[in-house]
Design a protein around this motif. Structure first.
Motif, PDB file in Angstrom:
ATOM      1  N   LEU A 177       0.909  -1.189  -0.086  1.00 11.34           N
ATOM      2  CA  LEU A 177      -0.041  -0.090  -0.144  1.00 11.34           C
ATOM      3  C   LEU A 177       0.800   1.381  -0.099  1.00 11.34           C
ATOM      4  O   LEU A 177       0.453   2.319  -0.567  1.00 11.34           O
ATOM      5  N   ALA A 178       1.876   1.137   0.793  1.00 19.02           N
ATOM      6  CA  ALA A 178       2.762   2.414   0.659  1.00 19.02           C
ATOM      7  C   ALA A 178       3.304   2.596  -0.733  1.00 19.02           C
ATOM      8  O   ALA A 178       3.876   3.758  -0.852  1.00 19.02           O
ATOM      9  N   VAL A 179       3.642   1.762  -1.448  1.00 18.47           N
ATOM     10  CA  VAL A 179       4.308   1.999  -2.851  1.00 18.47           C
ATOM     11  C   VAL A 179       3.302   2.045  -3.755  1.00 18.47           C
ATOM     12  O   VAL A 179       3.616   2.387  -5.064  1.00 18.47           O
ATOM     13  N   GLY A 180       1.896   2.163  -3.434  1.00 21.27           N
ATOM     14  CA  GLY A 180       0.781   2.352  -4.394  1.00 21.27           C
ATOM     15  C   GLY A 180       0.199   1.181  -5.012  1.00 21.27           C
ATOM     16  O   GLY A 180      -0.443   1.230  -6.086  1.00 21.27           O
ATOM     17  N   HIS A 181       0.470  -0.061  -4.747  1.00 17.79           N
ATOM     18  CA  HIS A 181      -0.091  -1.260  -5.210  1.00 17.79           C
ATOM     19  C   HIS A 181      -1.527  -1.445  -4.689  1.00 17.79           C
ATOM     20  O   HIS A 181      -1.706  -0.801  -3.549  1.00 17.79           O
ATOM     21  N   LYS A 182      -2.271  -2.014  -5.344  1.00 15.74           N
ATOM     22  CA  LYS A 182      -3.816  -2.282  -5.142  1.00 15.74           C
ATOM     23  C   LYS A 182      -3.710  -3.700  -4.598  1.00 15.74           C
ATOM     24  O   LYS A 182      -3.290  -4.719  -5.238  1.00 15.74           O
ATOM     25  N   ILE A 183      -4.391  -3.970  -3.270  1.00 15.85           N
ATOM     26  CA  ILE A 183      -4.214  -5.517  -2.589  1.00 15.85           C
ATOM     27  C   ILE A 183      -5.859  -5.850  -3.303  1.00 15.85           C
ATOM     28  O   ILE A 183      -6.916  -5.225  -2.724  1.00 15.85           O
ATOM     29  N   VAL A 184      -5.835  -6.864  -3.818  1.00 20.55           N
ATOM     30  CA  VAL A 184      -7.085  -7.506  -4.647  1.00 20.55           C
ATOM     31  C   VAL A 184      -7.720  -8.196  -3.531  1.00 20.55           C
ATOM     32  O   VAL A 184      -8.873  -8.268  -3.320  1.00 20.55           O
ATOM     33  N   GLY A 185      -7.010  -9.069  -2.849  1.00 20.06           N
ATOM     34  CA  GLY A 185      -7.417  -9.819  -1.608  1.00 20.06           C
ATOM     35  C   GLY A 185      -6.298 -10.737  -0.927  1.00 20.06           C
ATOM     36  O   GLY A 185      -5.108 -10.891  -1.388  1.00 20.06           O
ATOM     37  N   TYR A 186      -6.816 -11.554  -0.016  1.00 15.56           N
ATOM     38  CA  TYR A 186      -5.939 -12.407   0.712  1.00 15.56           C
ATOM     39  C   TYR A 186      -6.528 -13.790   0.690  1.00 15.56           C
ATOM     40  O   TYR A 186      -7.720 -14.058   0.504  1.00 15.56           O
ATOM     41  N   LEU A 187      -5.673 -14.840   0.520  1.00 21.72           N
ATOM     42  CA  LEU A 187      -6.031 -16.281   0.623  1.00 21.72           C
ATOM     43  C   LEU A 187      -5.860 -16.966   1.919  1.00 21.72           C
ATOM     44  O   LEU A 187      -4.467 -16.831   2.300  1.00 21.72           O
ATOM     45  N   ASP A 188      -6.823 -17.378   2.827  1.00 19.67           N
ATOM     46  CA  ASP A 188      -6.608 -17.502   4.146  1.00 19.67           C
ATOM     47  C   ASP A 188      -7.504 -18.542   4.702  1.00 19.67           C
ATOM     48  O   ASP A 188      -8.764 -17.973   4.432  1.00 19.67           O
ATOM     49  N   ASP A 189      -7.397 -19.891   5.093  1.00 23.05           N
ATOM     50  CA  ASP A 189      -8.303 -20.781   5.578  1.00 23.05           C
ATOM     51  C   ASP A 189      -8.921 -20.206   6.872  1.00 23.05           C
ATOM     52  O   ASP A 189      -9.763 -21.016   7.210  1.00 23.05           O
ATOM     53  N   ASN A 190      -8.157 -19.613   7.679  1.00 26.00           N
ATOM     54  CA  ASN A 190      -8.807 -19.290   8.865  1.00 26.00           C
ATOM     55  C   ASN A 190      -9.558 -17.937   9.050  1.00 26.00           C
ATOM     56  O   ASN A 190     -10.127 -17.801  10.038  1.00 26.00           O
ATOM     57  N   MET A 191     -10.088 -17.537   7.891  1.00 19.80           N
ATOM     58  CA  MET A 191     -10.722 -16.256   8.053  1.00 19.80           C
ATOM     59  C   MET A 191     -11.969 -16.481   6.887  1.00 19.80           C
ATOM     60  O   MET A 191     -11.708 -17.208   6.338  1.00 19.80           O
ATOM     61  N   PRO A 192     -13.049 -15.988   7.354  1.00 18.82           N
ATOM     62  CA  PRO A 192     -14.369 -16.074   6.448  1.00 18.82           C
ATOM     63  C   PRO A 192     -14.256 -15.371   5.110  1.00 18.82           C
ATOM     64  O   PRO A 192     -13.621 -14.397   5.279  1.00 18.82           O
ATOM     65  N   VAL A 193     -14.758 -15.971   4.131  1.00 20.42           N
ATOM     66  CA  VAL A 193     -14.450 -15.460   3.047  1.00 20.42           C
ATOM     67  C   VAL A 193     -15.449 -14.172   2.916  1.00 20.42           C
ATOM     68  O   VAL A 193     -16.518 -13.939   3.645  1.00 20.42           O
ATOM     69  N   ASP A 194     -14.889 -12.921   2.254  1.00 22.47           N
ATOM     70  CA  ASP A 194     -15.731 -11.787   2.099  1.00 22.47           C
ATOM     71  C   ASP A 194     -15.321 -10.934   3.153  1.00 22.47           C
ATOM     72  O   ASP A 194     -15.872  -9.584   3.319  1.00 22.47           O
ATOM     73  N   THR A 195     -14.485 -11.067   4.252  1.00 21.27           N
ATOM     74  CA  THR A 195     -14.169 -10.185   5.396  1.00 21.27           C
ATOM     75  C   THR A 195     -13.121  -9.348   4.842  1.00 21.27           C
ATOM     76  O   THR A 195     -12.253  -9.560   4.245  1.00 21.27           O
ATOM     77  N   LYS A 196     -13.391  -7.856   5.374  1.00 17.49           N
ATOM     78  CA  LYS A 196     -12.749  -6.992   4.816  1.00 17.49           C
ATOM     79  C   LYS A 196     -11.251  -7.167   5.874  1.00 17.49           C
ATOM     80  O   LYS A 196     -11.505  -7.219   7.184  1.00 17.49           O
ATOM     81  N   TRP A 197     -10.218  -6.820   5.225  1.00 19.95           N
ATOM     82  CA  TRP A 197      -8.932  -7.032   5.770  1.00 19.95           C
ATOM     83  C   TRP A 197      -7.821  -6.199   5.346  1.00 19.95           C
ATOM     84  O   TRP A 197      -7.351  -6.258   4.122  1.00 19.95           O
ATOM     85  N   LEU A 198      -7.276  -4.954   5.832  1.00 27.76           N
ATOM     86  CA  LEU A 198      -6.085  -4.409   5.706  1.00 27.76           C
ATOM     87  C   LEU A 198      -6.214  -3.976   4.352  1.00 27.76           C
ATOM     88  O   LEU A 198      -5.204  -4.247   3.311  1.00 27.76           O
ATOM     89  N   GLY A 199      -6.869  -3.301   3.637  1.00 26.35           N
ATOM     90  CA  GLY A 199      -7.013  -2.746   2.400  1.00 26.35           C
ATOM     91  C   GLY A 199      -7.532  -3.742   1.200  1.00 26.35           C
ATOM     92  O   GLY A 199      -7.525  -3.326   0.131  1.00 26.35           O
ATOM     93  N   GLY A 200      -8.052  -4.829   1.584  1.00 30.12           N
ATOM     94  CA  GLY A 200      -8.625  -5.710   0.657  1.00 30.12           C
ATOM     95  C   GLY A 200      -9.624  -6.568   1.483  1.00 30.12           C
ATOM     96  O   GLY A 200     -10.013  -6.350   2.516  1.00 30.12           O
ATOM     97  N   LYS A 201      -9.946  -7.783   0.896  1.00 30.89           N
ATOM     98  CA  LYS A 201     -10.601  -8.957   1.494  1.00 30.89           C
ATOM     99  C   LYS A 201     -10.303 -10.343   1.556  1.00 30.89           C
ATOM    100  O   LYS A 201      -9.480 -10.333   0.456  1.00 30.89           O
ATOM    101  N   ILE A 202     -10.924 -11.073   2.159  1.00 32.00           N
ATOM    102  CA  ILE A 202     -10.644 -12.766   2.222  1.00 32.00           C
ATOM    103  C   ILE A 202     -11.315 -13.002   0.988  1.00 32.00           C
ATOM    104  O   ILE A 202     -12.499 -13.006   0.946  1.00 32.00           O
ATOM    105  N   ILE A 203     -10.431 -13.490  -0.105  1.00 33.13           N
ATOM    106  CA  ILE A 203     -11.209 -14.177  -1.062  1.00 33.13           C
ATOM    107  C   ILE A 203     -11.182 -15.783  -1.287  1.00 33.13           C
ATOM    108  O   ILE A 203     -11.735 -16.255  -2.146  1.00 33.13           O
TER     109      ILE A 203
END
Length: 69
Positions: free
Chosen positions: A42-68
């Protein structure tokens, strides 16, 4: 280990990303290390599309993106 990875990303950014256009990023995991990497992206201007994580529900908003997945 985290410090080493952050240092690697900083050096990589200085050599390769500094003069390129913003990228869309998907991060693996949504833990502490992903937070550091997300902050750098984020500091260098990139866009976070999402995160892949088995421990969080899908569609949870997280740090500039969401769990996908």
């Amino acid at each position: 280990m985290v410090l080493l990875n952050v240092m690697f990303l900083s050096v990589y950014w200085m050599r390769n990303v500094q003069n390129s256009s913003p990228a869309s990023v998907v991060l693996l995991g949504a833990g502490g290390h992903a937070k550091v990497v997300a902050d750098i992206c984020l500091a260098v201007g990139h866009k976070i599309v999402g995160y892949l994580d088995d421990n969080m529900p899908v569609d949870t908003k997280w740090l500039g993106g969401k769990i996908i997945g």
